[in-house]
Design a protein around this motif. Sequence first.
Motif, PDB file in Angstrom:
ATOM      1  N   PRO A   1       0.852  -1.172   0.061  1.00 43.27           N
ATOM      2  CA  PRO A   1      -0.033   0.047  -0.128  1.00 43.27           C
ATOM      3  C   PRO A   1       0.916   1.326  -0.168  1.00 43.27           C
ATOM      4  CG  PRO A   1      -0.784  -1.677   1.817  1.00 43.27           C
ATOM      5  CD  PRO A   1       0.380  -2.187   1.284  1.00 43.27           C
ATOM      6  N   VAL A   2       1.966   1.089   0.715  1.00 47.01           N
ATOM      7  CA  VAL A   2       2.854   2.412   0.754  1.00 47.01           C
ATOM      8  C   VAL A   2       3.559   2.716  -0.451  1.00 47.01           C
ATOM      9  CG1 VAL A   2       5.138   3.346   1.825  1.00 47.01           C
ATOM     10  CG2 VAL A   2       3.210   2.142   3.373  1.00 47.01           C
ATOM     11  N   LEU A   3       4.086   1.560  -1.177  1.00 47.93           N
ATOM     12  CA  LEU A   3       4.597   1.599  -2.564  1.00 47.93           C
ATOM     13  C   LEU A   3       3.783   2.178  -3.586  1.00 47.93           C
ATOM     14  CD1 LEU A   3       6.757  -1.662  -2.541  1.00 47.93           C
ATOM     15  CD2 LEU A   3       7.402   0.807  -1.933  1.00 47.93           C
ATOM     16  N   ALA A   4       2.475   1.706  -3.412  1.00 46.08           N
ATOM     17  CA  ALA A   4       1.452   2.022  -4.419  1.00 46.08           C
ATOM     18  C   ALA A   4       1.319   3.253  -4.311  1.00 46.08           C
ATOM     19  CB  ALA A   4       0.011   1.072  -4.177  1.00 46.08           C
ATOM     20  N   GLY A   5       0.927   3.835  -3.123  1.00 41.79           N
ATOM     21  CA  GLY A   5       0.897   5.393  -2.924  1.00 41.79           C
ATOM     22  C   GLY A   5       1.950   6.278  -3.472  1.00 41.79           C
ATOM     23  N   PHE A   6       3.190   5.893  -3.505  1.00 39.22           N
ATOM     24  CA  PHE A   6       4.436   6.509  -4.097  1.00 39.22           C
ATOM     25  C   PHE A   6       4.272   6.373  -5.559  1.00 39.22           C
ATOM     26  CE2 PHE A   6       6.492   5.957   0.249  1.00 39.22           C
ATOM     27  CZ  PHE A   6       6.557   7.350   0.480  1.00 39.22           C
ATOM     28  N   LEU A   7       3.966   5.362  -6.132  1.00 36.47           N
ATOM     29  CA  LEU A   7       3.836   5.536  -7.551  1.00 36.47           C
ATOM     30  C   LEU A   7       2.750   6.163  -8.005  1.00 36.47           C
ATOM     31  CD1 LEU A   7       4.147   1.319  -8.006  1.00 36.47           C
ATOM     32  CD2 LEU A   7       5.606   3.070  -8.897  1.00 36.47           C
ATOM     33  N   ARG A   8       1.533   6.134  -7.326  1.00 36.60           N
ATOM     34  CA  ARG A   8       0.389   7.154  -7.814  1.00 36.60           C
ATOM     35  C   ARG A   8       1.158   8.473  -7.573  1.00 36.60           C
ATOM     36  NH1 ARG A   8      -4.270   4.836  -8.479  1.00 36.60           N
ATOM     37  NH2 ARG A   8      -4.602   2.654  -7.757  1.00 36.60           N
ATOM     38  N   ALA A   9       1.682   8.925  -6.632  1.00 37.12           N
ATOM     39  CA  ALA A   9       2.005  10.377  -6.571  1.00 37.12           C
ATOM     40  C   ALA A   9       3.158  10.677  -7.560  1.00 37.12           C
ATOM     41  CB  ALA A   9       2.975  10.402  -5.148  1.00 37.12           C
ATOM     42  N   ALA A  10       3.989   9.609  -8.071  1.00 42.95           N
ATOM     43  CA  ALA A  10       5.154   9.850  -9.117  1.00 42.95           C
ATOM     44  C   ALA A  10       4.328  10.037 -10.497  1.00 42.95           C
ATOM     45  CB  ALA A  10       6.088   8.684  -9.014  1.00 42.95           C
TER      46      ALA A  10
ATOM     47  N   ALA B   1       2.427  -0.463 -21.865  1.00 44.17           N
ATOM     48  CA  ALA B   1       2.116   0.034 -23.312  1.00 44.17           C
ATOM     49  C   ALA B   1       2.822   1.561 -23.195  1.00 44.17           C
ATOM     50  CB  ALA B   1       0.633   0.436 -23.704  1.00 44.17           C
ATOM     51  N   VAL B   2       3.208   2.030 -21.738  1.00 44.75           N
ATOM     52  CA  VAL B   2       3.754   3.251 -21.655  1.00 44.75           C
ATOM     53  C   VAL B   2       5.127   3.383 -22.016  1.00 44.75           C
ATOM     54  CG1 VAL B   2       4.331   5.165 -19.684  1.00 44.75           C
ATOM     55  CG2 VAL B   2       2.076   3.665 -19.520  1.00 44.75           C
ATOM     56  N   PRO B   3       5.525   4.332 -22.789  1.00 40.64           N
ATOM     57  CA  PRO B   3       6.954   4.419 -23.265  1.00 40.64           C
ATOM     58  C   PRO B   3       8.057   4.108 -22.433  1.00 40.64           C
ATOM     59  CG  PRO B   3       5.798   6.192 -24.203  1.00 40.64           C
ATOM     60  CD  PRO B   3       4.900   5.569 -23.217  1.00 40.64           C
ATOM     61  N   ALA B   4       9.012   3.791 -22.523  1.00 40.90           N
ATOM     62  CA  ALA B   4      10.021   3.084 -21.500  1.00 40.90           C
ATOM     63  C   ALA B   4      10.653   4.088 -21.006  1.00 40.90           C
ATOM     64  CB  ALA B   4      11.108   2.165 -22.256  1.00 40.90           C
ATOM     65  N   ASP B   5      11.146   5.173 -21.516  1.00 44.14           N
ATOM     66  CA  ASP B   5      11.646   6.478 -20.771  1.00 44.14           C
ATOM     67  C   ASP B   5      10.686   7.039 -19.758  1.00 44.14           C
ATOM     68  OD1 ASP B   5      10.033   7.396 -22.822  1.00 44.14           O
ATOM     69  OD2 ASP B   5      11.286   8.779 -23.471  1.00 44.14           O
ATOM     70  N   LEU B   6       9.266   6.950 -19.904  1.00 41.28           N
ATOM     71  CA  LEU B   6       8.365   7.458 -18.990  1.00 41.28           C
ATOM     72  C   LEU B   6       8.374   6.385 -17.648  1.00 41.28           C
ATOM     73  CD1 LEU B   6       5.783   9.405 -21.188  1.00 41.28           C
ATOM     74  CD2 LEU B   6       7.324  10.246 -19.796  1.00 41.28           C
ATOM     75  N   GLN B   7       8.459   5.113 -18.298  1.00 42.95           N
ATOM     76  CA  GLN B   7       8.160   4.079 -17.003  1.00 42.95           C
ATOM     77  C   GLN B   7       9.435   4.294 -16.126  1.00 42.95           C
ATOM     78  OE1 GLN B   7       7.946   0.030 -18.365  1.00 42.95           O
ATOM     79  NE2 GLN B   7       6.404   0.484 -19.866  1.00 42.95           N
ATOM     80  N   GLN B   8      10.598   4.623 -16.705  1.00 48.34           N
ATOM     81  CA  GLN B   8      11.735   4.663 -16.044  1.00 48.34           C
ATOM     82  C   GLN B   8      11.785   5.873 -15.048  1.00 48.34           C
ATOM     83  OE1 GLN B   8      14.092   2.479 -15.580  1.00 48.34           O
ATOM     84  NE2 GLN B   8      15.607   3.652 -14.272  1.00 48.34           N
ATOM     85  N   ALA B   9      11.138   6.917 -15.543  1.00 46.23           N
ATOM     86  CA  ALA B   9      10.945   8.212 -14.862  1.00 46.23           C
ATOM     87  C   ALA B   9      10.087   7.949 -13.654  1.00 46.23           C
ATOM     88  CB  ALA B   9      10.336   9.475 -15.886  1.00 46.23           C
ATOM     89  N   VAL B  10       8.918   7.405 -13.905  1.00 43.51           N
ATOM     90  CA  VAL B  10       8.262   7.027 -12.548  1.00 43.51           C
ATOM     91  C   VAL B  10       8.952   6.331 -11.801  1.00 43.51           C
ATOM     92  CG1 VAL B  10       5.867   5.774 -12.164  1.00 43.51           C
ATOM     93  CG2 VAL B  10       5.886   7.235 -14.265  1.00 43.51           C
ATOM     94  N   LEU B  11       9.369   5.065 -12.102  1.00 44.80           N
ATOM     95  CA  LEU B  11      10.154   4.424 -10.889  1.00 44.80           C
ATOM     96  C   LEU B  11      11.120   5.050 -10.357  1.00 44.80           C
ATOM     97  CD1 LEU B  11      10.543   1.176 -12.799  1.00 44.80           C
ATOM     98  CD2 LEU B  11       9.020   1.621 -11.160  1.00 44.80           C
ATOM     99  N   MET B  12      12.022   5.884 -11.113  1.00 46.05           N
ATOM    100  CA  MET B  12      12.808   6.875 -10.445  1.00 46.05           C
ATOM    101  C   MET B  12      12.372   7.955  -9.344  1.00 46.05           C
ATOM    102  SD  MET B  12      15.425   7.493 -13.559  1.00 46.05           S
ATOM    103  CE  MET B  12      16.375   8.734 -12.712  1.00 46.05           C
ATOM    104  N   LEU B  13      11.350   8.454  -9.835  1.00 41.98           N
ATOM    105  CA  LEU B  13      10.639   9.558  -9.110  1.00 41.98           C
ATOM    106  C   LEU B  13      10.009   9.099  -7.759  1.00 41.98           C
ATOM    107  CD1 LEU B  13      10.088  12.387  -8.445  1.00 41.98           C
ATOM    108  CD2 LEU B  13       8.187  12.311 -10.056  1.00 41.98           C
ATOM    109  N   ALA B  14       9.147   7.746  -7.815  1.00 42.94           N
ATOM    110  CA  ALA B  14       8.745   7.110  -6.950  1.00 42.94           C
ATOM    111  C   ALA B  14       9.733   6.629  -5.867  1.00 42.94           C
ATOM    112  CB  ALA B  14       7.816   6.017  -7.417  1.00 42.94           C
ATOM    113  N   ALA B  15      10.760   6.207  -6.388  1.00 41.11           N
ATOM    114  CA  ALA B  15      11.944   5.794  -5.577  1.00 41.11           C
ATOM    115  C   ALA B  15      12.507   6.882  -4.752  1.00 41.11           C
ATOM    116  CB  ALA B  15      13.123   5.111  -6.248  1.00 41.11           C
ATOM    117  N   HIS B  16      12.549   8.038  -5.264  1.00 41.85           N
ATOM    118  CA  HIS B  16      13.013   9.569  -4.741  1.00 41.85           C
ATOM    119  C   HIS B  16      11.867   9.905  -3.625  1.00 41.85           C
ATOM    120  CE1 HIS B  16      15.381  13.106  -4.674  1.00 41.85           C
ATOM    121  NE2 HIS B  16      14.099  13.823  -4.578  1.00 41.85           N
ATOM    122  N   TYR B  17      10.771   9.757  -3.891  1.00 41.31           N
ATOM    123  CA  TYR B  17       9.633   9.750  -2.852  1.00 41.31           C
ATOM    124  C   TYR B  17       9.819   9.051  -1.625  1.00 41.31           C
ATOM    125  CZ  TYR B  17       7.189  12.945  -6.107  1.00 41.31           C
ATOM    126  OH  TYR B  17       6.793  14.129  -7.032  1.00 41.31           O
TER     127      TYR B  17
END
Length: 198
Positions: free
Chosen positions: A36-45, A146-162
């Motif tokens: 649930p915590v990880l999902a929250g950070f993913l949604r925020a990112a 189906a999301v472009p790979a660079d945007l997938q990476q950006a979401v993971l990086m930002l969620a990890a930063h959060y």
Amino acid sequence: MLIEETGVAQADLPLEPFKAHLRMGSGFGTETVQEPVLAGFLRAAIAAIEARTGKALITRQFALTLPEWKDTQAQALPVGPVQGIVSVTVVSRDGPETMIEPQRYWLVRDMQVPLLKPSGAMLPYIPPQGSVEIVFEAGLGQSWGAVPADLQQAVLMLAAHYYEYRHETRLGDGCMPFGVSSLIERYRPLRIGLGARA
């Protein structure tokens, strides 16, 4: 006023890729405790990147309500890329609604500035103190894959930063990292002159 009518489904969140990105351990029987915590950070990112780019990552439905047309010959839609117009409804001041026939408008599928345009001379008349509601579907893909790979990476990086700075309350270290900004730069709306959107 823009309302997101259908949110990102839990099943569409990249929880497993995010766990791998964080190098979280497995095989201890507690792998789902933090989901649930990880999902929250993913949604925020996802929300932060969508706000910076003006693009919906995963396709969903939005409703835009306007008191008047900005231009009766073309109405820009605030989120892209728009996959299709679901409905256009004019609402009068005292409540009655009139659904506009699809033959009276068409969609300009522009990646940066999608437009609703009239088939005739102008978009439907909006009565005084009335409004128009445009329901549309927008998104880069129907699922996370189906999301472009660079945007997938950006979401993971930002969620990890959060996640890393989850206890940080000061501005600065908790802001968007340069690496994320670089990945999303080509998706951001082009601005010309005094901040005008092209």
